[in-house]
Write a protein that holds these residues in place. Structure first.
Motif, PDB file in Angstrom:
ATOM      1  N   UNK A 175      28.430  38.576  41.512  1.00  0.00           N
ATOM      2  CA  UNK A 175      29.401  37.499  41.303  1.00  0.00           C
ATOM      3  C   UNK A 175      29.700  37.296  39.829  1.00  0.00           C
ATOM      4  N   UNK A 176      28.708  37.511  38.977  1.00  0.00           N
ATOM      5  CA  UNK A 176      28.941  37.409  37.537  1.00  0.00           C
ATOM      6  C   UNK A 176      29.944  38.465  37.080  1.00  0.00           C
ATOM      7  N   UNK A 177      29.811  39.683  37.592  1.00  0.00           N
ATOM      8  CA  UNK A 177      30.767  40.739  37.254  1.00  0.00           C
ATOM      9  C   UNK A 177      32.149  40.399  37.811  1.00  0.00           C
ATOM     10  N   UNK A 178      32.194  39.890  39.033  1.00  0.00           N
ATOM     11  CA  UNK A 178      33.478  39.472  39.611  1.00  0.00           C
ATOM     12  C   UNK A 178      34.150  38.437  38.717  1.00  0.00           C
ATOM     13  N   UNK A 179      33.356  37.499  38.196  1.00  0.00           N
ATOM     14  CA  UNK A 179      33.912  36.487  37.305  1.00  0.00           C
ATOM     15  C   UNK A 179      34.453  37.078  36.017  1.00  0.00           C
ATOM     16  N   UNK A 180      33.775  38.104  35.492  1.00  0.00           N
ATOM     17  CA  UNK A 180      34.247  38.751  34.261  1.00  0.00           C
ATOM     18  C   UNK A 180      35.556  39.501  34.492  1.00  0.00           C
ATOM     19  N   UNK A 181      35.688  40.136  35.633  1.00  0.00           N
ATOM     20  CA  UNK A 181      36.854  40.964  35.911  1.00  0.00           C
ATOM     21  C   UNK A 181      38.073  40.148  36.344  1.00  0.00           C
ATOM     22  N   UNK A 182      37.852  38.937  36.834  1.00  0.00           N
ATOM     23  CA  UNK A 182      38.939  38.115  37.352  1.00  0.00           C
ATOM     24  C   UNK A 182      39.635  37.344  36.238  1.00  0.00           C
ATOM     25  N   UNK A 183      40.953  37.278  36.311  1.00  0.00           N
ATOM     26  CA  UNK A 183      41.724  36.445  35.395  1.00  0.00           C
ATOM     27  C   UNK A 183      41.516  34.974  35.721  1.00  0.00           C
ATOM     28  N   UNK A 184      41.824  34.101  34.760  1.00  0.00           N
ATOM     29  CA  UNK A 184      41.809  32.667  35.054  1.00  0.00           C
ATOM     30  C   UNK A 184      42.819  32.387  36.169  1.00  0.00           C
ATOM     31  N   UNK A 185      42.370  31.689  37.196  1.00  0.00           N
ATOM     32  CA  UNK A 185      43.221  31.397  38.345  1.00  0.00           C
ATOM     33  C   UNK A 185      43.201  32.453  39.420  1.00  0.00           C
TER      34      UNK A 185
END
Length: 265
Positions: A175-185
Motif C-alpha cells: 500500500x505504501x508503494x501504491x501511495x507513491x505511484x498514485x497521483x493526488x486524487x
C-alpha cells in the motif's frame, strides 16, 4: 469464470510445465494465456475487482502484481478511457501477459495495455527505470498476495509466490508503494481477504482516505469471503462500509459476463 479453449503450443520456459492454455473471459471479450498446470490461474477475484471500476474511468491505471493480466484486461474491456500498465515480478507470468497482449483476439485492447517486469517493492529508482514514476497513475488496481506468512503454501512456486505474503508487513508495504505511484486524487481499488483489513488500514494511513469497504459473501448468512476496498489518494474523508455483495448464482454469471457494476462510491 473462464472458459478454457484448447491449449496452445507454448514457447520453452513459458510455464512450469511448458504447457499454456488460452482462456476466454467475459464471454470472449478478451483471452489470456496462462499456465495450463501449475502457476497461478486467474479466477473470479480479478473479475470482481474489475467490476468495481466505473465504466467512465479515464487516465493511466496500474495493475499491481498483474500475473497473467486478468484485472487489467477486464478493466480495459470495461472502461475504454483507461490505459493500463501491468506490473509483474515473475518473468514467466510477465511473458505470458505480453503474449496475451499480442493475441489477435485482443487486438481491440492491445493499444491500451503495456507490460513491465519488476518487483514493485524494489527501491524507487528501480520502479522509475521500469517506467513506473511516482505520482504517475490515476488508478491503482490490485489483487495482491494475501495468504498470511507461515501458513500453508502451495507446493507450486509460481502459485505460492502469487498468493502468499512473504512477510507480515508485505501488504502494508504494498500500500505504501501504491501511495507513491498514485497521483493526488487518484483512486485505489483492491480485493483482499477480510483478515488482512488491519494491514490494509495501516498501509492506507496518511496515503489514502475516503476508504470504502464492501464485504463479499457467498450467501446472506455466510461469513465474508473477500473485501472490496477503494480509496482516494490524499483524501481526508472518513471510512465508509457499504452494504455487502451477495455472490449468488445470478451475480456470479453477471460478473463472468462483465455485466455487473459493483459500485464503491
Amino acid at each position: 469464470m473462464n472458459s478454457p479453449t484448447e491449449a496452445d503450443e507454448a514457447a520453452p520456459g513459458a510455464s512450469p510445465t511448458g504447457e499454456v492454455s488460452k482462456d476466454a473471459f467475459l464471454g470472449g471479450g478478451f483471452h489470456l494465456l496462462q499456465p495450463a498446470r501449475g502457476g497461478f490461474r486467474a479466477g473470479h477475484d480479478a473479475l470482481l475487482l474489475a467490476a468495481c471500476v466505473p465504466r467512465e474511468a479515464r487516465g493511466e491505471a496500474l495493475d499491481m502484481g498483474s500475473g497473467a493480466g486478468a484485472v487489467a484486461f477486464a478493466a480495459a474491456s470495461r472502461a475504454s478511457g483507461l490505459r493500463l500498465t501491468l506490473a509483474e515480478r515473475s518473468p514467466v507470468m510477465a511473458q505470458l501477459a505480453r503474449d496475451s497482449v499480442a493475441l489477435g483476439e485482443n487486438a481491440a485492447l492491445a493499444g491500451r495495455l503495456r507490460v513491465t517486469e519488476l518487483d514493485l517493492l524494489a527501491p524507487r529508482a528501480a520502479r522509475e527505470a521500469a517506467g513506473l514514476p511516482d505520482n504517475g497513475f490515476d488508478w491503482v488496481l490490485s489483487n495482491p498476495p494475501f495468504h498470511p506468512p507461515g501458513g500453508r503454501v502451495s507446493p507450486d512456486a509460481l502459485r505460492g509466490a502469487a498468493k502468499s505474503l512473504a512477510s507480515p508487513e508485505m501488504l502494508t508495504r504494498w500500500l505504501a508503494v501504491a501511495g507513491a505511484l498514485a497521483r493526488h486524487g487518484a483512486s485505489l481499488v483492491l480485493i483482499v481477504r477480510p483478515d488482512t483489513l488491519g494491514s490494509v488500514l495501516e498501509g492506507a494511513e496518511g496515503r489514502f482516505g475516503a476508504l470504502t469497504l464492501r464485504a463479499v459473501h457467498s450467501a446472506p448468512d455466510a461469513p465474508a469471503l473477500r473485501l472490496l476496498v477503494s480509496g482516494m489518494r490524499g483524501s481526508r474523508a472518513p471510512l465508509r462500509i457499504l452494504p455487502p455483495v451477495i455472490l449468488d448464482a445470478d451475480l456470479r454469471a453477471a460478473v463472468s459476463r462483465g455485466e455487473a457494476d459493483l459500485s464503491l462510491s
